[in-house]
Enzyme design. Structure first.
Site, PDB file in Angstrom:
ATOM      1  N   ASP A  60      43.546  42.262  35.330  1.00  0.00           N
ATOM      2  CA  ASP A  60      44.974  43.011  35.853  1.00  0.00           C
ATOM      3  C   ASP A  60      44.293  44.287  35.399  1.00  0.00           C
ATOM      4  OD1 ASP A  60      46.092  40.921  37.299  1.00  0.00           O
ATOM      5  OD2 ASP A  60      47.590  40.723  35.200  1.00  0.00           O
ATOM      6  N   ARG A  80      57.321  43.627  47.529  1.00  0.00           N
ATOM      7  CA  ARG A  80      56.588  44.289  47.518  1.00  0.00           C
ATOM      8  C   ARG A  80      56.974  46.017  47.487  1.00  0.00           C
ATOM      9  NH1 ARG A  80      50.961  44.667  49.190  1.00  0.00           N
ATOM     10  NH2 ARG A  80      50.281  45.840  47.145  1.00  0.00           N
TER      11      ARG A  80
END
EC number: 7.2.2.6
Length: 675
Positions: A304, A377
């Site tokens: 990540d 998002r």
């Protein structure tokens, strides 16, 4: 747990010595067929000491037989010691963890708000407790009220206290940790015997460790070699009789022990246990030895961006309006969209808005907060008068388009400018009107470029997954030195990335901490979950990092490779030893009857009796000499796989051939005066 990190501790050595004698029990030793053969040989030698002629007339004295018996006993004890010492380090860590949860009480909050003191073992999941300054948290749970610093050194070894508060990423607490300021109200998440600390103790106390597939395969090979050498020795006896060469049974026993792979046989379990222990030294818990071993085969790492490659807490550094008339409206709208946002990013936006806005900002906003999700998002608030949202550029542009709104001509160039600097742009809209962009600054962690270069040398490819757009992702990937990146990556996309790599035959490792990471953690060959993460993430993973540092995956993979290379190096050394000992001892035994064997007696050992004793002593000493290498592992830092292989073949392969000749000769020069 760092206070048990020393390799040699007096208490552990004493305990390991005691366990070495306990493991002489044939029921224990039969788990290791190689050392079991040595014990059978030792018992037969003991029978010969008591009844010297039971297998026929022998010219060996009782004192010589006693010497063989003692050396065989010491050989087994050394092998047992290596395993017991490795196990002892894990048990010492378990003891230190167990101290953190002993004799704990809890302040239970009754339904009427009153407090009642109960034993920690009586707590049930769902109950609420209060813990104050100076008190130990009695159970795992989630902070529902209050803010305090917590000392987690009993669990993680990290001395710096951490802040715990309700909401956000830092609301989880572990039983056995100490509140060092203020107070917390906690909802209990686990009951006695099922806490994270209990699971940790069970993991690090794994004396009954299951063997990994590679260990089983190697053990099968070594057992097969042992059987082959036994057959060789059995056939040697009639051949010697045919040549009128007297080979007493005791000598054949000693020769068997010298030729079978006792070195690696005595160290194999210790290598595996020590590998898990080295992972634990980095405050990472492995649920099995297999997990650590698979780390050694990893050739693709899914990382990540946030928290692994960058520091994670992106900070709002600037408001960029689409035009100067929107400046104040942008600040107020950014503030309103973030006032109920508990993420570090949301809090930093609120702080920046307060610093930059001269007038007073609204404190209480009556409306419905829409939190950020991986699907939308975006996050924001809807009131009776207005709706305000902030989010990823693509999501916000699509939202405005769906509602027939206008897209400012310069909004994409503003976002691209932020992305080109490695930052993250968030577009702010109010009532479907784009006001501007929030610039979230990402900071790359120090030293990653060098570490990724080192992984590249070891044949490991790094892939960065990020929810950022392609331009931001490319900038950060280039600066950090990762091999590839996947932009605008959702949790379900990670699974696809992992499956695609696995379909190509790669072994994949990844890190995660959220519930949405759990499927990917389970799919990956190696999943490293953060201690601060959700329970589902920790259950899906096969490794747990107590420090919640995703970068730790790099170290764990190195340890896995070190484990495999250590096992391979010592196996090479052991087998090379056997070849050398075969050509060192056999000529010394046979040359009196077969003069041609003198040509092979390059060591010029003084006599067959001294040759056997010297080889047995060397065989025992080499086990104890290699224990530090088995515990610490061979060095792998900074080298390519090919270079490490060549180094190991030169050091442990060639060394395994040369060292026995030198060692046995030196010992023979001393032993000849006593035999």
């Amino acid at each position: 747990m760092h206070h048990v990190n020393k390799y040699f501790n007096q208490t552990m050595v004493i305990e390991a010595l005691k366990m070495s004698f306990y493991k002489l029990n044939p029921k224990q030793l039969i788990k290791n067929p190689i050392m079991f053969v040595v014990e059978v040989g030792m018992i037969l030698t003991l029978i010969l000491i008591c009844f010297p002629d039971i297998f026929g007339t022998s010219y060996l004295s009782r004192s010589y037989l006693i010497t063989i018996f003692i050396i065989l006993l010491i050989t087994i004890l050394f092998a047992n010691f290596s395993e017991a010492f490795a196990e002892g380090r894990g048990k010492a860590q378990a003891d230190s963890l167990r101290q953190a949860q002993s004799n704990l009480t809890a302040r239970l909050i009754e339904e009427n708000g009153a407090y009642r003191i109960v034993n920690a073992t009586e707590l049930k999941a769902g109950q609420n407790i209060r813990v104050e300054n100076g008190e130990t948290i009695p159970a795992d749970g989630v902070v529902i009220n209050g803010l305090a610093t917590v000392d987690e050194s009993a669990i993680t070894g990290e001395s710096a206290p951490v802040i715990k508060e309700s909401g956000g990423d830092f609301d989880g607490v572990i039983g056995g940790t100490l509140v060092t300021s203020d107070w917390l109200e906690i909802r209990v998440e686990s009951e006695a015997g099922t806490s994270f600390l209990d699971k940790m103790i069970a993991l690090v106390e794994g004396a009954e460790r299951n063997k990994t597939p590679n260990e089983i395969a190697l053990f099968t090979l070594l057992t097969t070699l042992t059987i082959i050498f036994l057959v060789v020795i059995v056939t040697l006896y009639p051949i010697a009789s045919y040549l009128h060469l007297i080979l007493p049974i005791a000598m054949l026993i000693a020769l068997t022990v010298c030729l079978i792979p006792t070195t690696i046989g005595g160290l194999l379990s210790a290598i595996g246990i020590a590998g898990m222990d080295r992972v634990t030294q980095f405050n990472v818990l492995a649920k099995s030895g297999r997990a650590v071993e698979v780390c050694g085969d990893v050739d693709v790492m899914i990382l990540d961006k946030t928290g692994t490659i960058t520091y994670g807490n992106r900070i709002a550094s600037e408001f960029l309006p689409v035009n100067q008339q929107m400046w104040e409206k942008l600040i107020v709208a950014a503030y309103m969209s973030s006032i109920y946002d508990d993420t570090p990013e949301g809090k930093s936006i609120v702080r920046l808005a307060k610093q930059m806005y001269i007038n007073e900002l609204p404190k209480d906003i009556d409306g419905t907060y829409k939190p950020f999700t991986a699907e939308t998002r975006m996050s924001g608030i809807i009131t009776n008068e207005i709706s305000v949202f902030k989010g990823a550029p693509n999501s916000m542009i699509n939202l405005v388009k769906q509602q027939q709104g206008d897209i400012p001509l310069n909004i994409e160039s503003i976002c691209m400018d932020v992305s080109s600097k490695g930052g993250t742009p968030l577009i702010v809209i109010e009532n479907n009107v784009m006001l501007g962009v929030i610039y979230l600054k990402d900071v790359i962690k120090d030293g990653l470029v060098e570490r990724f270069a080192e992984l590249r040398k070891m044949g490991i490819e790094t892939v960065m997954c990020t929810g950022d757009n392609a331009l931001t992702a490319a900038t950060i990937a280039k600066e950090a030195g990762v091999d590839r990146f996947v932009a605008e990556c959702k949790p379900e996309d990670k699974i696809k990335v992992i499956k695609d790599e696995q379909a190509k035959g790669h072994i994949v490792a990844m890190t995660g901490d959220g519930t949405n990471d759990a499927p990917a953690l389970a799919q990956a060959n190696i999943g490293l979950a953060m201690n601060s993460g959700t329970i589902s993430a920790k259950e899906a993973a096969n490794l747990i990092d107590l420090d919640s540092n995703p970068t730790k995956l790099i170290e764990v993979v190195k340890i896995g490779k070190q484990l495999l290379m250590t096992r391979g190096a010592l196996t090479t050394f052991s087998l090379a030893n056997d070849v050398a000992k075969y050509f060192a001892i056999l000529p010394a035994l046979m040359m009196s009857t077969i003069p041609e064997m003198t040509l092979l007696n390059i060591m010029h050992l003084s006599s067959p009796k001294s040759a056997i004793i010297s080889a047995l002593i060397f065989n025992a000493l080499i086990i104890v000499a290699l224990i530090p290498i088995a515990m610490k592992g061979v060095k792998v830092k900074g080298y390519s796989i090919d270079r490490i292989f060549i180094n190991n073949m030169l050091i442990y392969g060639l060394g395994g051939l040369i060292v026995p000749f030198l060692g046995i000769k030196l010992i023979d020069m001393i032993v000849q005066f006593f035999v």
